[in-house]
Design an enzyme around this catalytic site. Structure first.
Site, PDB file in Angstrom:
ATOM      1  N   ASP A   1     -18.882 -13.228  -4.878  1.00 48.48           N
ATOM      2  CA  ASP A   1     -18.080 -14.459  -4.950  1.00 48.48           C
ATOM      3  C   ASP A   1     -18.339 -15.446  -3.813  1.00 48.48           C
ATOM      4  O   ASP A   1     -17.487 -16.277  -3.535  1.00 48.48           O
ATOM      5  CB  ASP A   1     -16.578 -14.137  -4.966  1.00 48.48           C
ATOM      6  CG  ASP A   1     -16.160 -13.375  -6.206  1.00 48.48           C
ATOM      7  OD1 ASP A   1     -16.894 -13.437  -7.205  1.00 48.48           O
ATOM      8  OD2 ASP A   1     -15.116 -12.710  -6.182  1.00 48.48           O
TER       9      ASP A   1
ATOM     10  N   ASP B   1      -7.054  -6.244  -8.383  1.00 46.27           N
ATOM     11  CA  ASP B   1      -7.732  -7.479  -7.983  1.00 46.27           C
ATOM     12  C   ASP B   1      -6.885  -8.303  -7.016  1.00 46.27           C
ATOM     13  O   ASP B   1      -7.413  -9.193  -6.341  1.00 46.27           O
ATOM     14  CB  ASP B   1      -8.033  -8.342  -9.210  1.00 46.27           C
ATOM     15  CG  ASP B   1      -8.988  -7.676 -10.167  1.00 46.27           C
ATOM     16  OD1 ASP B   1      -9.971  -7.094  -9.701  1.00 46.27           O
ATOM     17  OD2 ASP B   1      -8.742  -7.733 -11.388  1.00 46.27           O
TER      18      ASP B   1
END
Length: 706
Positions: free
Chosen positions: A168, A392
């Site tokens: 990411d 998450d």
């Protein structure tokens, strides 16, 4: 180009009991530094013929879950998500202890995630890290260097060590560092100071110097980089990061896609090249002009582009399949209906998220393909980068000492942002901090696995679904919204939320017993049902349906109407886009040369001159006229209007002009704020639009003028 392995599943199976025995005996089998021979020769695909390490910390948690033993012996990555993780934290062994246990298992492949960049994950608070944006020096000296020292120990020379480099990060520099709906100030800072690139370059160079290390760089997923505006720039960004701080493309063995994400591996029921009644699926709300609909096609195409950009011709790709199975009762058995392109895509797609931008603890997800070596050309392996059951992010703020914040994308009640088209997040409730064990999600992943799981367990001891919601009713409505309420369900443990379905299609979820569905068409009939769910993923049957017709909005007197669908999920970018069609509701033909359509909006700041375009029209864009005019009497959300007309032709009774795709921009390309525009709707399927006017000559035939 790599070809399919002759062994369909090269990873070794073990029983949980055998794992426990290996862990208990680890101290008796640890190799000492200097005892190992020189590293084995490098190979093209490190997964071929290898026995990967089973992360015993994760395996113990999985095996302790009802039904979890069926996957507890699958190999997954070990995450080094902070400096403390290198030495070990309460309940989790450190890097050296994992490597020693791998040797005890008899493994010869070890997988580790390198994840601690300065200013980490600048667009998602849930995965923020401990290092500030300028702490590049500490990243090198306190994080990468100690990891390199451990991985370079001769005791581990016979292990093939696969590193997953910084999820990411580089993709954020492409899409979220300025000028787009997903942009954040934090990403702009990281693009300006270059510390993502420098940190990754240093990691690649330092770890790549170890003979038995194979570096794979994170490359996001198709729902992030699949558009032409992102695809090539991303490959160029990867090349840039691989050539700084002493690194070269030779330090990159490959790339990984879908890390910790939910994008489907393959979409079996539709292709990006399909069309419905002359409309390509790329124009559907779900695909939204993307060039890819699944991870396999994206990974293979990205590999080709990366080679074109200068990476080695034999690079390989990994795909994280830990949580992208999307099985269970909502998985389509075949293609969707051909009534419209949106109905076709929504009925076909196995990925059941509300939006491809949703990434946190997704409701309805399932275990995907088990780790597999060389399953497709160019793909080194399907892997489990994100161990199933690890959260998450938290669904509400939780204090922690790991530098991880609260991201609203993990909140089931949040109505979204530009990165997910301002939709609900689809996140599960009651989730813990990122990386912590989330039993409710693990059980749902088991239940929805695809391919289905074999062996022991039934996916959890809680198999009782909540009771069916009752008393579904409409408590308010307007020309564009419906508010629903119902009586709470009960469960043997606890009801965690409700799914709301419009016409059988999921349109949102909530933890409460009320919900407002907005962006609807005026004078339009809708049917709603609600179903309850619990933490184990059990779903009730749908409630009895309630029927409702939205309020009318037409003050016109003619026999025409206009239908609209939103083709622009971002209300704050630099274009306004829409699809329209005019329908003749009368009994005689209409001269189209006298018909115009007005879409009212405000330009806010910036230029007050405009450009307009027709991107597609069933009748041909050459037959459509378009311009922007200032309203003679400006009103809230309506200082200007886009006027579309026709150069000629007739519209038969009961007929439609077919789809017309229009867009406009200011001459200086400054952004709009469309959320308060008079004519804008959020519906992505065609619906009657009472706030868009249809004129015959100067007479309003349909709609309510502002």
């Amino acid at each position: 180009m790599r070809t399919r392995s002759t062994a369909p599943h090269a990873f070794r199976s073990r029983t949980v009991a055998a794992l426990s025995a290996l862990v208990m005996g680890a101290s008796l089998a640890i190799a000492l530094p200097g005892q190992a021979s020189a590293a084995a020769p490098r190979v093209d695909n490190p997964y071929i013929g290898a026995t990967p390490y089973v992360n015993v910390d994760w395996s113990a948690k999985a095996a302790a879950e009802p039904g979890g033993d069926v996957i507890a012996d699958e190999p997954s990555f070990v995450w080094m998500d902070r400096i403390a993780a290198i030495g070990g934290t309460p309940g989790a062994r450190g890097l050296r202890a994992h490597l020693d246990t791998a040797l005890s298992q008899g493994a010869d492949l070890f997988q580790v995630v390198i994840y601690n960049l300065p200013g980490r994950d600048c667009s998602a608070l849930a995965s923020n890290g401990e290092l500030g944006p300028t702490e590049l020096g500490r990243y090198k000296s306190d994080y990468i260097d100690p990891i390199a020292e451990i991985l370079g120990d001769p005791a581990y020379a016979d292990l093939r060590i696969v590193t997953l480099i910084e999820p990411d990060s580089l993709p954020n520099l492409v899409t979220n560092a300025g000028g787009s709906d997903g942009s954040t100030p934090e990403c702009a800072v990281m693009k300006a100071n270059g510390n993502y690139e420098k940190g990754i370059g240093y990691a690649l160079h330092t770890l790549g110097a170890i003979p038995n290390v194979y570096n794979y760089v994170d490359a996001a997923h198709h729902g992030w980089l699949g558009w032409d505006t992102n695809f090539v720039p991303a490959a160029q960004q990867f090349k840039k990061a691989a050539t700084v701080e002493g690194a070269s493309v030779s330090d990159v063995h490959g790339f990984i896609v879908n890390t910790a994400n939910y994008s489907a591996l393959k979409e079996p029921h539709f292709k990006v090249t399909d069309s419905v009644n002359g409309t390509t699926v790329r124009q559907s709300s779900w695909v939204d002009w993307n060039y890819y609909v699944d991870e396999l096609s994206f990974a293979q195409a990205l590999r080709t582009e990366l080679v074109r950009q200068g990476f080695a011709s034999d690079i390989g790709m990994l795909i994280d399949t830990a949580r992208n199975g999307w099985g269970g009762p909502d998985r389509p058995a075949g293609p969707g209906p051909l009534t419209s392109v949106d109905a076709y895509v929504d009925g076909s797609r196995t990925d059941r998220r509300i939006h491809t931008g949703n990434w946190c603890n997704q409701s309805g997800a399932g275990i995907g393909e088990r780790p597999t070596t060389a399953p497709e050309p160019g793909i080194d392996a399907y892997v489990w980068a994100k161990p199933p059951g690890e959260s998450d992010g938290s669904s509400e703020p939780i204090d922690n000492d790991e530098g991880k914040g609260f991201d609203r994308m993990c909140d089931p009640t949040y109505t979204g942002n530009g990165r997910n088209g301002f939709n609900l997040t689809g996140a599960l409730p009651n989730s813990p901090v990122a990386g912590h064990w989330f039993s409710g999600q693990f059980q749902e992943l088991l239940r929805n696995a695809n391919p289905p799981l074999g062996g022991g367990g039934d996916g959890g001891s809680d198999t009782e679904a909540p009771t069916v919601p009752t008393g579904l009713r409409v408590t308010a409505k307007s020309s564009s919204s419906v508010t629903l309420a119902w009586t709470a369900s009960t469960d043997n443990r606890a009801v965690t939320g409700y799914d709301i379905l419009r016409g059988g299609v999921l349109v949102g979820s909530t933890a409460s017993t009320s919900f407002t569905d907005s962006g609807l068409g005026a004078s339009t009939a809708y049917s709603y049902t609600v179903r309850a769910k619990d933490a184990a993923g059990n779903l009730s049957a749908a409630s009895a349906a309630v029927q409702v017709t939205t309020d009318g909005g037409s003050t016109g007197t003619g026999a025409l109407k206009v239908q609209y669908r939103n083709t622009d999920s971002s209300p704050t970018d630099n274009q306004i886009r829409m699809a329209l069609q005019v329908v003749n509701t009368g009994t005689s033909a209409v001269d189209l040369s006298r018909v115009t359509v007005r879409y009212w909006f405000t330009p806010e700041a910036g230029a007050n001159t405009f450009s307009t375009s027709c991107d597609y029209a069933v009748r041909g864009c050459g037959t459509v006229t378009h311009t922007v005019r200032a309203a003679s009497t400006p009103a809230a959300g309506a200082s200007h209007y886009l006027e579309a007309g026709f150069s000629g032709g007739t519209l038969a009774a009961g007929a439609s002009t077919g789809e017309i795709q229009l867009r406009l921009n200011k001459s200086d390309w400054s952004p709009f704020q469309e959320a308060d525009d008079y004519s804008r709707g959020t519906n992505t399927a065609y619906a009657d639009a009472s706030r868009i006017g249809v004129y015959v000559g100067s007479t309003l035939a349909w709609g309510t003028a502002p």
